[in-house]
Design a protein around this motif. Structure first.
Motif, PDB file in Angstrom:
ATOM      1  N   GLU A 165       1.112  -1.067  -0.654  1.00  0.00           N
ATOM      2  CA  GLU A 165       0.094   0.316  -0.213  1.00  0.00           C
ATOM      3  C   GLU A 165       0.860   1.246   0.188  1.00  0.00           C
ATOM      4  N   ALA A 166       0.240   2.289  -0.611  1.00  0.00           N
ATOM      5  CA  ALA A 166       1.293   3.289  -0.443  1.00  0.00           C
ATOM      6  C   ALA A 166       0.282   4.639   0.018  1.00  0.00           C
ATOM      7  N   SER A 167      -0.850   4.715   0.188  1.00  0.00           N
ATOM      8  CA  SER A 167      -1.749   5.204   0.539  1.00  0.00           C
ATOM      9  C   SER A 167      -1.043   6.314   1.334  1.00  0.00           C
ATOM     10  N   ARG A 168      -1.389   7.747   1.392  1.00  0.00           N
ATOM     11  CA  ARG A 168      -1.304   8.576   2.564  1.00  0.00           C
ATOM     12  C   ARG A 168      -2.080   8.546   4.050  1.00  0.00           C
ATOM     13  N   VAL A 169      -1.963   8.460   5.135  1.00  0.00           N
ATOM     14  CA  VAL A 169      -2.346   8.380   6.267  1.00  0.00           C
ATOM     15  C   VAL A 169      -2.297   9.409   7.233  1.00  0.00           C
ATOM     16  N   SER A 170      -3.097  10.698   7.571  1.00  0.00           N
ATOM     17  CA  SER A 170      -3.102  11.204   7.962  1.00  0.00           C
ATOM     18  C   SER A 170      -2.557  11.015   9.562  1.00  0.00           C
ATOM     19  N   ARG A 171      -1.824  11.891  10.391  1.00  0.00           N
ATOM     20  CA  ARG A 171      -0.919  11.040  12.013  1.00  0.00           C
ATOM     21  C   ARG A 171      -1.063  12.291  12.920  1.00  0.00           C
ATOM     22  N   GLY A 172      -2.060  13.301  12.206  1.00  0.00           N
ATOM     23  CA  GLY A 172      -2.371  14.355  13.163  1.00  0.00           C
ATOM     24  C   GLY A 172      -1.158  14.828  13.095  1.00  0.00           C
ATOM     25  N   PRO A 173      -1.372  16.205  14.462  1.00  0.00           N
ATOM     26  CA  PRO A 173      -0.074  17.466  15.012  1.00  0.00           C
ATOM     27  C   PRO A 173       1.658  16.811  14.760  1.00  0.00           C
ATOM     28  N   ARG A 174       2.041  17.650  14.324  1.00  0.00           N
ATOM     29  CA  ARG A 174       3.763  16.935  14.403  1.00  0.00           C
ATOM     30  C   ARG A 174       4.119  16.764  16.338  1.00  0.00           C
ATOM     31  N   PRO A 175       4.672  15.940  16.702  1.00  0.00           N
ATOM     32  CA  PRO A 175       5.029  17.332  18.210  1.00  0.00           C
ATOM     33  C   PRO A 175       6.203  17.820  18.174  1.00  0.00           C
ATOM     34  N   PHE A 176       6.699  18.830  19.299  1.00  0.00           N
ATOM     35  CA  PHE A 176       7.846  19.681  19.391  1.00  0.00           C
ATOM     36  C   PHE A 176       8.736  18.495  19.541  1.00  0.00           C
ATOM     37  N   ARG A 177      10.253  18.850  19.162  1.00  0.00           N
ATOM     38  CA  ARG A 177      10.968  17.747  18.938  1.00  0.00           C
ATOM     39  C   ARG A 177      12.437  18.675  18.626  1.00  0.00           C
ATOM     40  N   SER A 178      13.114  18.364  20.118  1.00  0.00           N
ATOM     41  CA  SER A 178      14.462  19.492  19.840  1.00  0.00           C
ATOM     42  C   SER A 178      15.748  18.289  18.915  1.00  0.00           C
ATOM     43  N   LEU A 179      16.195  19.830  18.056  1.00  0.00           N
ATOM     44  CA  LEU A 179      17.116  18.707  17.319  1.00  0.00           C
ATOM     45  C   LEU A 179      18.735  18.709  17.805  1.00  0.00           C
ATOM     46  N   ASP A 180      19.288  17.594  17.708  1.00  0.00           N
ATOM     47  CA  ASP A 180      20.751  18.262  18.083  1.00  0.00           C
ATOM     48  C   ASP A 180      21.788  18.832  17.539  1.00  0.00           C
ATOM     49  N   SER A 181      20.978  19.103  15.786  1.00  0.00           N
ATOM     50  CA  SER A 181      22.312  19.980  15.546  1.00  0.00           C
ATOM     51  C   SER A 181      21.958  21.698  15.323  1.00  0.00           C
ATOM     52  N   TRP A 182      20.815  21.591  16.270  1.00  0.00           N
ATOM     53  CA  TRP A 182      20.936  22.969  16.854  1.00  0.00           C
ATOM     54  C   TRP A 182      21.997  24.148  17.763  1.00  0.00           C
ATOM     55  N   PHE A 183      23.303  22.875  18.196  1.00  0.00           N
ATOM     56  CA  PHE A 183      23.758  23.685  19.085  1.00  0.00           C
ATOM     57  C   PHE A 183      25.072  23.747  18.574  1.00  0.00           C
ATOM     58  N   THR A 184      24.579  22.316  17.424  1.00  0.00           N
ATOM     59  CA  THR A 184      26.466  23.218  16.248  1.00  0.00           C
ATOM     60  C   THR A 184      26.049  25.076  16.179  1.00  0.00           C
TER      61      THR A 184
END
Length: 369
Positions: free
Chosen positions: A198-217
């Motif tokens: 199957e290749a149908s898109r599924v709604s996953r709702g709002p995306r949670p906030f995530r801190s990214l390791d790359s920000w610390f660079t």
């Protein structure tokens, strides 16, 4: 696209195909059986997939063409794996050749008659040598083994169980259809479970906030967090965390948006400097500019790698191999693997996403009350 293995038919007529498919707008190709052994059949709707070339081997059947809706050039290859170790090697070499010949995104599916890991065979502790060779071949071909989430094994005979049926895709296919996934169908009288792609898109709702390791660079990240935190005053701790996500999202867009484009621009500038040097223009300013551009470019490579390492959580990323498409691919696979499509609620199987979401929220509300 429908593929059947072990048809045990030396010849297949249009009437046979229509009986299986259900209506007449069907195209097909087949590999005849040897007596009552083997046989392959591929069928497809010609309004959806337009075939251009067909290639056949004793244990595989490949159709190359275009998916009309998305104008996606690709190839489907139905595989019926051999039994002996040497025969398996021959099949894998033939598949490598046909993939190189077509030069389009490839989907290999069917019964490969081999496991990739010991947990794919009930009671197995150490995989056989042919399994290690199969795993090396999949890795060398840069293929992705789609995870099967709704069952552990696909082949059953007595007490023996194995997962030898699978779908292997290359990275270009995953990039075109990021939500592609497989599930097992009812086994019926066969000792194999059919695989449904199957290749149908599924709604996953709002995306949670995530801190990214790359920000610390980035030298301005901690300063931004400190200033915004102070400006929020004496608000409740959780309220301050929630409020902090708004300026962080804007800061991320301004400073980390479209990393690929930033890298491309830096590489183009480095190329311009190299061209100046090639034409005889070289002085201290030119050398200083090139060093600065290379330094910036290296910094963005590190940030991109950190980002995809975190997204994929891959142990293979320890050495910071700059194959970010590989990490992107693993991250996509994790997303498919972590998605909840079906839930058992009060003994009933529920597929409606709204009901599944409500049940999950209710469960955790009761748990943490």
């Amino acid at each position: 696209m429908l593929g059947l293995i072990e048809t045990k038919r030396e010849a297949i007529s249009k009437l046979d195909v229509i009986r299986i498919w259900g209506y007449s707008t069907v195209r097909w190709e087949y590999v005849e059986s040897r007596g009552a052994s083997g046989g392959l059949l591929l069928m497809w709707d010609e309004a959806i997939f337009k075939s251009r070339n067909c290639y056949k081997g004793e244990r595989w059947l490949c159709v190359e063409g275009v998916l009309m809706k998305s104008n996606f050039n690709c190839a489907f290859c139905l595989v019926y794996g051999a039994f002996g170790r040497e025969e398996k090697r021959v099949v894998w070499e033939e598949l490598s050749y046909i993939v190189g010949l077509c030069q389009v995104p490839f989907c290999l599916f069917g019964d490969f008659n081999e496991i990739l890991h010991s947990e794919e065979r009930k009671g197995a502790t150490n995989p056989p040598a042919s399994s290690e060779e199969f795993r090396d071949w999949v890795h060398d071909m840069q293929l992705v083994d789609l995870p099967l989430n709704d069952r552990k094994f696909t082949w059953f005979r007595g007490r023996s169980c194995s997962r030898i049926d699978r779908v292997l895709l290359n990275i270009e296919w995953i990039e075109q259809f990021p939500d592609i996934r497989i599930k097992g169908g009812p086994r019926g009288l066969s000792d194999h479970c059919p695989l449904i792609v199957e290749a149908s898109r599924v709604s996953r709702g709002p995306r949670p906030f995530r801190s990214l390791d790359s920000w610390f660079t980035h030298e301005g990240f901690l300063r931004l967090v400190r200033d915004e935190w102070r400006n929020l005053g004496d608000a409740h701790f959780t309220s301050k965390l929630k409020a902090l996500t708004i300026p962080l999202r804007k800061w991320h867009r301004d400073n980390f948006g479209d990393m690929n484009r930033r890298l491309l621009l830096l590489e183009e500038e480095i190329k311009k400097v190299d061209n100046q040097v090639s034409n005889g223009t070289y002085d201290g300013t030119t050398e200083a500019r090139r060093k600065a551009l290379v330094s910036f470019c290296e910094k963005w490579y590190v940030r991109k790698e950190l980002h995809w390492k975190q997204m994929s959580r891959s142990q293979h990323a320890r050495n910071m191999d700059r194959n970010t498409r590989f990490f992107h691919n693993i991250a996509s696979a994790r997303s498919r693997n972590n998605r909840i499509d079906v839930l058992r609620i009060h003994g009933r199987i529920v597929r409606n996403q709204a009901r599944v979401k409500a049940a999950i929220i209710g469960f955790y509300k009761d748990l943490y009350r």
